[in-house]
Every structure is written in C-alpha cells, then in structure tokens.
Scaffold this motif. Structure first.
Motif, PDB file in Angstrom:
ATOM      1  N   ALA A 209       7.688  14.127   3.265  1.00  0.00           N
ATOM      2  CA  ALA A 209       6.823  13.727   4.363  1.00  0.00           C
ATOM      3  C   ALA A 209       5.329  13.706   4.244  1.00  0.00           C
ATOM      4  O   ALA A 209       4.668  12.868   4.746  1.00  0.00           O
ATOM      5  CB  ALA A 209       6.957  14.594   5.674  1.00  0.00           C
ATOM      6  N   VAL A 210       4.763  14.851   3.544  1.00  0.00           N
ATOM      7  CA  VAL A 210       3.506  15.071   3.333  1.00  0.00           C
ATOM      8  C   VAL A 210       2.977  13.809   2.482  1.00  0.00           C
ATOM      9  O   VAL A 210       1.865  13.139   2.650  1.00  0.00           O
ATOM     10  CB  VAL A 210       3.191  16.270   2.652  1.00  0.00           C
ATOM     11  N   TRP A 211       3.736  13.360   1.250  1.00  0.00           N
ATOM     12  CA  TRP A 211       3.419  12.565   0.384  1.00  0.00           C
ATOM     13  C   TRP A 211       3.330  11.197   1.064  1.00  0.00           C
ATOM     14  O   TRP A 211       2.609  10.421   0.665  1.00  0.00           O
ATOM     15  CB  TRP A 211       4.025  12.729  -0.897  1.00  0.00           C
ATOM     16  N   SER A 212       4.305  10.938   1.637  1.00  0.00           N
ATOM     17  CA  SER A 212       4.610   9.898   2.483  1.00  0.00           C
ATOM     18  C   SER A 212       3.400   9.446   3.358  1.00  0.00           C
ATOM     19  O   SER A 212       2.676   8.289   3.212  1.00  0.00           O
ATOM     20  CB  SER A 212       5.904   9.622   3.359  1.00  0.00           C
ATOM     21  N   PHE A 213       3.040  10.356   3.953  1.00  0.00           N
ATOM     22  CA  PHE A 213       1.856  10.120   4.706  1.00  0.00           C
ATOM     23  C   PHE A 213       0.284   9.922   4.077  1.00  0.00           C
ATOM     24  O   PHE A 213      -0.130   8.755   4.501  1.00  0.00           O
ATOM     25  CB  PHE A 213       1.201  11.472   5.644  1.00  0.00           C
ATOM     26  N   TRP A 214       0.381  10.626   2.805  1.00  0.00           N
ATOM     27  CA  TRP A 214      -1.104  10.359   2.260  1.00  0.00           C
ATOM     28  C   TRP A 214      -1.062   8.872   1.576  1.00  0.00           C
ATOM     29  O   TRP A 214      -2.227   8.541   1.336  1.00  0.00           O
ATOM     30  CB  TRP A 214      -1.273  11.628   1.225  1.00  0.00           C
ATOM     31  N   ILE A 215       0.260   8.594   0.878  1.00  0.00           N
ATOM     32  CA  ILE A 215       0.371   7.402   0.270  1.00  0.00           C
ATOM     33  C   ILE A 215      -0.121   6.374   1.252  1.00  0.00           C
ATOM     34  O   ILE A 215      -0.864   5.233   0.850  1.00  0.00           O
ATOM     35  CB  ILE A 215       1.675   7.365  -0.487  1.00  0.00           C
ATOM     36  N   ALA A 216       0.606   6.323   2.469  1.00  0.00           N
ATOM     37  CA  ALA A 216       0.403   5.123   3.462  1.00  0.00           C
ATOM     38  C   ALA A 216      -0.979   5.335   4.009  1.00  0.00           C
ATOM     39  O   ALA A 216      -1.802   4.390   4.115  1.00  0.00           O
ATOM     40  CB  ALA A 216       1.155   5.499   4.629  1.00  0.00           C
ATOM     41  N   TYR A 217      -1.793   6.516   3.803  1.00  0.00           N
ATOM     42  CA  TYR A 217      -2.995   6.505   4.447  1.00  0.00           C
ATOM     43  C   TYR A 217      -3.944   5.948   3.293  1.00  0.00           C
ATOM     44  O   TYR A 217      -4.936   5.106   3.691  1.00  0.00           O
ATOM     45  CB  TYR A 217      -3.444   8.185   4.637  1.00  0.00           C
ATOM     46  N   ILE A 218      -3.743   6.030   2.025  1.00  0.00           N
ATOM     47  CA  ILE A 218      -4.490   5.443   1.004  1.00  0.00           C
ATOM     48  C   ILE A 218      -4.297   3.921   1.004  1.00  0.00           C
ATOM     49  O   ILE A 218      -5.485   3.115   1.095  1.00  0.00           O
ATOM     50  CB  ILE A 218      -4.086   5.956  -0.401  1.00  0.00           C
ATOM     51  N   LEU A 219      -3.206   3.424   1.278  1.00  0.00           N
ATOM     52  CA  LEU A 219      -2.637   2.012   1.228  1.00  0.00           C
ATOM     53  C   LEU A 219      -3.387   1.283   2.430  1.00  0.00           C
ATOM     54  O   LEU A 219      -3.617   0.143   2.380  1.00  0.00           O
ATOM     55  CB  LEU A 219      -1.210   1.707   1.110  1.00  0.00           C
ATOM     56  N   THR A 220      -3.599   2.052   3.535  1.00  0.00           N
ATOM     57  CA  THR A 220      -4.320   1.317   4.824  1.00  0.00           C
ATOM     58  C   THR A 220      -5.654   0.948   4.339  1.00  0.00           C
ATOM     59  O   THR A 220      -6.163   0.085   5.018  1.00  0.00           O
ATOM     60  CB  THR A 220      -4.088   2.122   5.937  1.00  0.00           C
ATOM     61  N   ARG A 221      -6.294   1.725   3.486  1.00  0.00           N
ATOM     62  CA  ARG A 221      -7.628   1.212   3.149  1.00  0.00           C
ATOM     63  C   ARG A 221      -7.902  -0.188   2.730  1.00  0.00           C
ATOM     64  O   ARG A 221      -8.381  -1.270   3.079  1.00  0.00           O
ATOM     65  CB  ARG A 221      -8.413   2.025   2.101  1.00  0.00           C
ATOM     66  N   PRO A 222      -7.221  -0.657   1.417  1.00  0.00           N
ATOM     67  CA  PRO A 222      -7.077  -1.797   1.171  1.00  0.00           C
ATOM     68  C   PRO A 222      -6.606  -3.111   1.800  1.00  0.00           C
ATOM     69  O   PRO A 222      -6.923  -3.971   1.905  1.00  0.00           O
ATOM     70  CB  PRO A 222      -6.583  -1.992  -0.262  1.00  0.00           C
ATOM     71  N   LEU A 223      -5.528  -2.566   2.966  1.00  0.00           N
ATOM     72  CA  LEU A 223      -5.062  -3.613   3.959  1.00  0.00           C
ATOM     73  C   LEU A 223      -6.265  -3.664   4.868  1.00  0.00           C
ATOM     74  O   LEU A 223      -6.146  -4.835   5.014  1.00  0.00           O
ATOM     75  CB  LEU A 223      -3.930  -2.793   4.459  1.00  0.00           C
ATOM     76  N   GLY A 224      -6.804  -2.875   5.487  1.00  0.00           N
ATOM     77  CA  GLY A 224      -7.906  -3.069   6.482  1.00  0.00           C
ATOM     78  C   GLY A 224      -8.944  -4.060   5.851  1.00  0.00           C
ATOM     79  O   GLY A 224      -9.558  -4.766   6.492  1.00  0.00           O
ATOM     80  N   ALA A 225      -9.342  -3.516   4.570  1.00  0.00           N
ATOM     81  CA  ALA A 225     -10.622  -4.412   3.853  1.00  0.00           C
ATOM     82  C   ALA A 225     -10.047  -5.914   3.706  1.00  0.00           C
ATOM     83  O   ALA A 225     -10.845  -6.591   3.897  1.00  0.00           O
ATOM     84  CB  ALA A 225     -10.665  -3.727   2.432  1.00  0.00           C
ATOM     85  N   SER A 226      -8.695  -6.046   3.279  1.00  0.00           N
ATOM     86  CA  SER A 226      -8.343  -7.263   3.224  1.00  0.00           C
ATOM     87  C   SER A 226      -8.397  -8.170   4.366  1.00  0.00           C
ATOM     88  O   SER A 226      -8.923  -9.227   4.389  1.00  0.00           O
ATOM     89  CB  SER A 226      -7.048  -7.578   2.486  1.00  0.00           C
ATOM     90  N   VAL A 227      -8.095  -7.742   5.505  1.00  0.00           N
ATOM     91  CA  VAL A 227      -8.056  -8.175   6.738  1.00  0.00           C
ATOM     92  C   VAL A 227      -9.642  -8.446   7.043  1.00  0.00           C
ATOM     93  O   VAL A 227     -10.097  -9.698   7.636  1.00  0.00           O
ATOM     94  CB  VAL A 227      -7.510  -7.612   7.882  1.00  0.00           C
ATOM     95  N   GLY A 228     -10.305  -7.501   6.858  1.00  0.00           N
ATOM     96  CA  GLY A 228     -11.976  -7.584   7.015  1.00  0.00           C
ATOM     97  C   GLY A 228     -12.607  -8.789   6.557  1.00  0.00           C
ATOM     98  O   GLY A 228     -13.357  -9.617   7.285  1.00  0.00           O
ATOM     99  N   ASP A 229     -12.248  -8.639   5.255  1.00  0.00           N
ATOM    100  CA  ASP A 229     -12.975  -9.776   4.448  1.00  0.00           C
ATOM    101  C   ASP A 229     -12.400 -11.167   4.832  1.00  0.00           C
ATOM    102  O   ASP A 229     -13.136 -12.284   4.602  1.00  0.00           O
ATOM    103  CB  ASP A 229     -12.386  -9.665   2.850  1.00  0.00           C
ATOM    104  N   TYR A 230     -11.234 -11.435   5.251  1.00  0.00           N
ATOM    105  CA  TYR A 230     -10.608 -12.661   5.571  1.00  0.00           C
ATOM    106  C   TYR A 230     -11.491 -13.171   6.712  1.00  0.00           C
ATOM    107  O   TYR A 230     -11.896 -14.225   6.948  1.00  0.00           O
ATOM    108  CB  TYR A 230      -9.233 -12.329   5.901  1.00  0.00           C
ATOM    109  N   LEU A 231     -11.859 -12.200   7.720  1.00  0.00           N
ATOM    110  CA  LEU A 231     -12.216 -12.729   8.812  1.00  0.00           C
ATOM    111  C   LEU A 231     -13.741 -12.955   8.721  1.00  0.00           C
ATOM    112  O   LEU A 231     -14.392 -13.550   9.485  1.00  0.00           O
ATOM    113  CB  LEU A 231     -12.298 -11.549   9.881  1.00  0.00           C
ATOM    114  N   SER A 232     -14.434 -12.022   7.764  1.00  0.00           N
ATOM    115  CA  SER A 232     -15.908 -12.378   7.749  1.00  0.00           C
ATOM    116  C   SER A 232     -16.342 -13.159   6.686  1.00  0.00           C
ATOM    117  O   SER A 232     -17.453 -13.794   6.733  1.00  0.00           O
ATOM    118  CB  SER A 232     -16.388 -10.646   7.470  1.00  0.00           C
ATOM    119  N   GLN A 233     -15.602 -13.294   5.590  1.00  0.00           N
ATOM    120  CA  GLN A 233     -16.249 -14.356   4.700  1.00  0.00           C
ATOM    121  C   GLN A 233     -16.109 -15.506   4.880  1.00  0.00           C
ATOM    122  O   GLN A 233     -15.218 -16.224   5.785  1.00  0.00           O
ATOM    123  CB  GLN A 233     -15.384 -13.873   3.195  1.00  0.00           C
TER     124      GLN A 233
END
Length: 280
Positions: A209-233
């Motif tokens: 559970a600990v590693w599941s959480f932190w791996i998902a936490y890391i992956l949400t960063r590029p996910l959110g950035a990709s969405v932000g770039d799509y909307l703003s660029q």
C-alpha cells in the motif's frame, strides 16, 4: 491504496511495528485522509504547478531563476504556517501542495534550461534523492505511513518527499514527452493507464500500500501537466489555446471550491477531532 475502507487509500506499513515517534508529538494527523477528493485536488494542483510556473516566468519578467527564488520564499512561508498548525487544515495544506508543485516544476526547468542538465540525468538524480528520503524516513520512524504524520520530524520527511515527487514527476514526464513525442492527450492517457495499472497491482495483486500510494503520487504529476499543457498551449502546438492565465485561474477556482467544501464538511479528516464532532 487498499480496499479496507471504501473510497480511501490505506498507507500503513503493516510488516513492522512503528517505533515511538520523535519530534513534537501531536494528537492528530497533519495530512488529509486519502479519498477521491485527495486525488482530484492533487491532480488539479499539478496542473496549476505546470501552467502557473509558465505564467509567472512569462509575466513577471524576473527570469526563470528569479521566479524560482520568489516562489521558494512563498513556499517556505506557507510551510512555516503548516508546521505551526497542530492538525490538518485544508487551506494551508493544499496551498503548500500547490506551491510545491510550482517550485518542483521550476527546479526541474532550471536544471534543464539554465544549467543544461539532460533530462535523463535529472530524472535519475531526483529518483535517487527520493529514495534517500524514504530510506532516512523509514530508518528514523520505522514507517512511511501518511496516516501517522503527527510529529515534526515525520512532517519534515513527508514534505521533503512530496517536493522530490513533484520534481521527479516533472523531469520524467518531460523526458517521456520529449523522447516519444506523443502529444498532450496521448501522454495524459499513458500516465492515466500507468496509474490504473498501479491500482490494479495493489487491489488485485497485493502490491504494498505504501509504494502503491507513492508511485501513484509521482505519476499524477505528469498526468496533470499533460492536461494543463493541452488546455494552455496554442492550437498550432496541439493544445486548446486557452492560455496559461485562463487555465491557471480555472483550475485554481476549482481547487479553492473543493478546499472550502472540505473545510466545511471535514470529509477528508480522519482523526479523533472528526470522530468527536460526528458523535456530538
């Protein structure tokens, strides 16, 4: 992530008992219960981190280094306020997360744009730094559980880990986007599938559970950035063309609304204070 409690993510390390906590002992946990609200706001904050960093760099005229120093000062001030609280406060906590998202993005951008550090190097360096933080955290506290961030030392480890997850997510996300050139939506879909795979590995295959959480936490960063770039660029670059101002304001408004909602309802609080208020 666990199915023990519906709608929550359990991050206890059950393999070893936790040692006596060190630092200023608090009655309540300093971070929110990990519900769907947590993940939604976290992804929104990562989007804000991407677009706001670009916006500040474009509009303030301070240069990448100047903006990084300014936002770092703001972050330190908010973290001081966060450490001075004696329980989880949504407004202070999520403001700290949003600022760390911006600063983590700027750190990675400085290394790449100003110092010429290859993305491969910065990705490896941030990954190693994060592992060092986790090792030091576990050796000191015998747990990486975010359900027991209730001492000053544990909170220090927690925020340091959060900072490196944002920096790592930025560098790794840029590396994938640069090498594979998939486009914003395809990149977002790729990272969303990776997060889904982590969830399946946890719930179906028993990934810790600990590693599941932190791996998902890391992956949400590029996910959110990709969405932000799509909307703003600009549309010429494959984006929607809303610009960094509109995108940042839009996501900040949603974050503010959710934070106000959680402040009033306390739906993401899992400490004795919440249980007492429910019973009264």
């Amino acid at each position: 992530m666990t199915a023990d409690t519906p709608g929550t993510v359990e991050t206890h390390d059950k393999s070893r008992p936790a040692s006596a906590p060190t630092g200023r002992r608090l009655r309540w946990n300093k971070v929110p219960e990990v519900t769907a609200y947590f993940w939604v706001i976290k992804i929104l904050c990562t989007t804000v981190g991407e677009t706001a960093a670009d916006l500040l760099n474009e509009k303030l005229g301070l240069g990448l280094t100047g903006v990084s120093l300014l936002m770092s000062v703001f972050l330190v001030a908010v973290l001081v306020a966060q450490f001075r609280t004696r329980a989880y406060r949504p407004g202070v906590y999520w403001l700290a997360v949003a600022l760390i998202s911006i600063v983590g993005t700027l750190i990675s951008d400085n290394l790449t744009d100003n110092l010429g550090v290859p993305l491969e190097t910065s990705t490896i360096a941030f990954a190693v730094a994060l592992v060092v933080v986790f090792v030091a955290w576990y050796r000191s506290e015998r747990t990486l559980s975010i359900h027991h961030v209730d001492t000053t030392r544990r909170e220090s480890f927690y925020w340091l880990a959060v900072l490196f997850t944002f920096a790592l997510g930025t560098a790794a996300g840029d590396l994938v986007a640069e090498r594979m050139d998939l486009g914003y939506w395809v990149s977002a879909g790729l990272f969303a599938l990776a997060i889904a795979a982590v969830a399946v590995a946890h719930f179906a295959l028993g990934l810790d559970a600990v590693w599941s959480f932190w791996i998902a936490y890391i992956l949400t960063r590029p996910l959110g950035a990709s969405v932000g770039d799509y909307l703003s660029q600009p549309t010429s670059d494959g984006g929607l063309g809303l610009g960094t101002v509109i995108t940042s304001v839009l996501f900040l408004t949603v974050v503010l609304g959710l934070v106000v909602f959680l402040t009033v309802t306390r739906r993401d609080v899992s400490d004795p204070e919440r249980l007492t208020s429910r019973a009264s």
